[in-house]
Write an enzyme that holds these catalytic residues in place. Structure first.
Site, PDB file in Angstrom:
ATOM      1  N   ASP A  63       0.852  -1.188   0.000  1.00  0.00           N
ATOM      2  CA  ASP A  63       0.000   0.000   0.000  1.00  0.00           C
ATOM      3  C   ASP A  63       0.894   1.248   0.000  1.00  0.00           C
ATOM      4  O   ASP A  63       1.922   1.283   0.695  1.00  0.00           O
ATOM      5  CB  ASP A  63      -0.871  -0.042   1.265  1.00  0.00           C
ATOM      6  CG  ASP A  63      -2.010   0.946   1.220  1.00  0.00           C
ATOM      7  OD1 ASP A  63      -2.468   1.271   0.110  1.00  0.00           O
ATOM      8  OD2 ASP A  63      -2.450   1.391   2.303  1.00  0.00           O
ATOM      9  N   ASP A  85       2.284   5.313  -5.177  1.00  0.00           N
ATOM     10  CA  ASP A  85       1.597   6.530  -4.732  1.00  0.00           C
ATOM     11  C   ASP A  85       2.276   7.760  -5.322  1.00  0.00           C
ATOM     12  O   ASP A  85       3.259   8.263  -4.787  1.00  0.00           O
ATOM     13  CB  ASP A  85       1.614   6.586  -3.198  1.00  0.00           C
ATOM     14  CG  ASP A  85       0.856   7.797  -2.664  1.00  0.00           C
ATOM     15  OD1 ASP A  85       0.533   8.701  -3.465  1.00  0.00           O
ATOM     16  OD2 ASP A  85       0.590   7.841  -1.452  1.00  0.00           O
ATOM     17  N   HIS A 186      -9.665   4.643  -0.746  1.00  0.00           N
ATOM     18  CA  HIS A 186      -8.790   4.735   0.439  1.00  0.00           C
ATOM     19  C   HIS A 186      -9.553   5.454   1.542  1.00  0.00           C
ATOM     20  O   HIS A 186     -10.516   6.179   1.273  1.00  0.00           O
ATOM     21  CB  HIS A 186      -7.525   5.522   0.099  1.00  0.00           C
ATOM     22  CG  HIS A 186      -6.541   4.717  -0.683  1.00  0.00           C
ATOM     23  ND1 HIS A 186      -5.374   4.252  -0.139  1.00  0.00           N
ATOM     24  CD2 HIS A 186      -6.567   4.272  -1.966  1.00  0.00           C
ATOM     25  CE1 HIS A 186      -4.706   3.564  -1.053  1.00  0.00           C
ATOM     26  NE2 HIS A 186      -5.404   3.563  -2.176  1.00  0.00           N
ATOM     27  N   ALA A 188     -11.409   4.301   4.134  1.00  0.00           N
ATOM     28  CA  ALA A 188     -12.805   3.856   4.277  1.00  0.00           C
ATOM     29  C   ALA A 188     -13.316   3.933   5.719  1.00  0.00           C
ATOM     30  O   ALA A 188     -14.525   4.061   5.938  1.00  0.00           O
ATOM     31  CB  ALA A 188     -12.951   2.437   3.748  1.00  0.00           C
ATOM     32  N   ASN A 208     -10.184   0.134   1.185  1.00  0.00           N
ATOM     33  CA  ASN A 208      -9.053   0.035   2.134  1.00  0.00           C
ATOM     34  C   ASN A 208      -9.457   0.415   3.558  1.00  0.00           C
ATOM     35  O   ASN A 208      -9.930   1.535   3.785  1.00  0.00           O
ATOM     36  CB  ASN A 208      -7.940   0.992   1.712  1.00  0.00           C
ATOM     37  CG  ASN A 208      -7.229   0.540   0.455  1.00  0.00           C
ATOM     38  OD1 ASN A 208      -7.671  -0.381  -0.220  1.00  0.00           O
ATOM     39  ND2 ASN A 208      -6.120   1.194   0.150  1.00  0.00           N
ATOM     40  N   ASN A 210      -7.984   0.479   7.624  1.00  0.00           N
ATOM     41  CA  ASN A 210      -6.884   0.356   8.575  1.00  0.00           C
ATOM     42  C   ASN A 210      -7.346   0.873   9.943  1.00  0.00           C
ATOM     43  O   ASN A 210      -7.445   0.135  10.908  1.00  0.00           O
ATOM     44  CB  ASN A 210      -5.671   1.161   8.045  1.00  0.00           C
ATOM     45  CG  ASN A 210      -4.452   1.042   8.932  1.00  0.00           C
ATOM     46  OD1 ASN A 210      -4.236   0.018   9.555  1.00  0.00           O
ATOM     47  ND2 ASN A 210      -3.655   2.096   9.006  1.00  0.00           N
ATOM     48  N   THR A 211      -7.697   2.175   9.989  1.00  0.00           N
ATOM     49  CA  THR A 211      -8.012   2.834  11.263  1.00  0.00           C
ATOM     50  C   THR A 211      -9.109   2.117  12.074  1.00  0.00           C
ATOM     51  O   THR A 211      -8.965   1.929  13.282  1.00  0.00           O
ATOM     52  CB  THR A 211      -8.446   4.288  10.980  1.00  0.00           C
ATOM     53  OG1 THR A 211      -7.371   4.936  10.286  1.00  0.00           O
ATOM     54  CG2 THR A 211      -8.751   5.047  12.250  1.00  0.00           C
TER      55      THR A 211
END
Ligand code: 13P
Length: 268
Positions: A63, A85, A186, A188, A208, A210-211
């Site tokens: 990522d 990126d 990204h 989400a 995506n 993560n948090t």
């Protein structure tokens, strides 16, 4: 879903298997050293897949690849998919560098994701401003580089939202009609289920997270330590937090409609 250590690998793999969902395990480039390096991460995920007898398809993804060189390193050790990126570059430079990654990756059967505009917010210590994707730049990046998936930044942010997320659905529709590759969303975590499902209907095939997973892990860890102040057995401390990762990952899989898609994925 992005991972931040061994217990994340266990939690998300278990969730995917329980829900019979294919899964993309993301490792953000900024965290690679902390996680042990590209080769170590890849081997660890693969060993875990074997040890846990995981039967669903698992894609190992880099990522936010920070440079062409880093993307190549991940490709060389055997990653299935990488994101370059180029969000901080001019569109010309973004195209030029993404193209290098695509040419290298495709020779080795690796998928490549590119980004237009900039997802804002804070991710693993990096703080950035939102810059909405320009539609013509999205078309140009896809056409000129032949990448496999496109992440157009349309108002989502990494980390916690300050206020309500405001996604550009009109732009999303236009981009959907103008490019023929799946879109990536990204940032989400914190977006409502309704908006996420709308984004999925408008062509987002990779979402995506993560948090949200990290927050559920942190909460469980804190609660466990507060409930028993004498606890120092690592397993007793960590096990409930692995379950929190697993439960959150399962909730996300179901919300995205990826549960029981194993067969469909293999047929395609
Ligand atoms: P969140 O941290 O908002 O879940 O976003 C994750 C992400 O987009 C990784 O690239």
């Amino acid at each position: 879903m992005n991972i931040n250590g061994l217990i994340w690998i266990e939690g998300v793999l278990k969730a995917a298997e329980n829900q019979q969902s294919p899964i993309i395990i993301g490792t953000t480039d900024k965290n690679i050293e902390y996680l042990g390096g590209y080769q170590f991460i890849l081997n660890t995920i693969k060993n875990k897949i074997q040890a846990m007898e995981i039967t669903v398809p698992v894609l190992i993804h880099l990522d936010h690849g920070l440079s062409v060189e880093n993307c190549k390193r991940a490709i060389d050790v055997g990653y299935d998919s990488v994101m370059f990126d180029g969000s901080q570059l001019s569109i010309e430079e973004n195209i030029k560098q993404t193209k290098k990654v695509v040419e290298y990756g495709h020779q080795k059967g690796v998928l490549v994701e590119g980004e237009v505009g900039a997802v804002g917010g804070e991710e693993d210590g990096l703080i950035g401003q939102v810059r909405y994707a320009d539609i013509n730049e999205c078309v140009a990046l896809v056409k000129e580089t032949q990448l496999d998936t496109l992440a157009p930044a349309l108002g989502s942010v990494h980390g916690k939202y300050q206020g309500e997320p405001n996604l550009g659905f009109e732009e999303m529709k236009i981009i959907r009609n103008k490019v023929d590759v799946p879109l990536v969303l990204h940032g989400a975590s914190g977006i409502s289920n309704y908006d996420l499902q709308r984004a999925i209907k408008l062509g987002h095939a990779k979402i995506n997270f993560n948090t949200e997973i990290n927050m559920s892990w942190t909460k469980k860890l804190r609660d466990t330590l507060e409930d028993d102040k004498d606890l120092f057995n690592p397993q007793k401390i960590l096990k409930p937090s692995i379950q929190a990762i697993e439960q959150t990952a399962e909730k996300i899989i179901k919300m995205c409609g990826s549960n029981n898609q194993n067969e469909v994925f293999i047929q395609n």
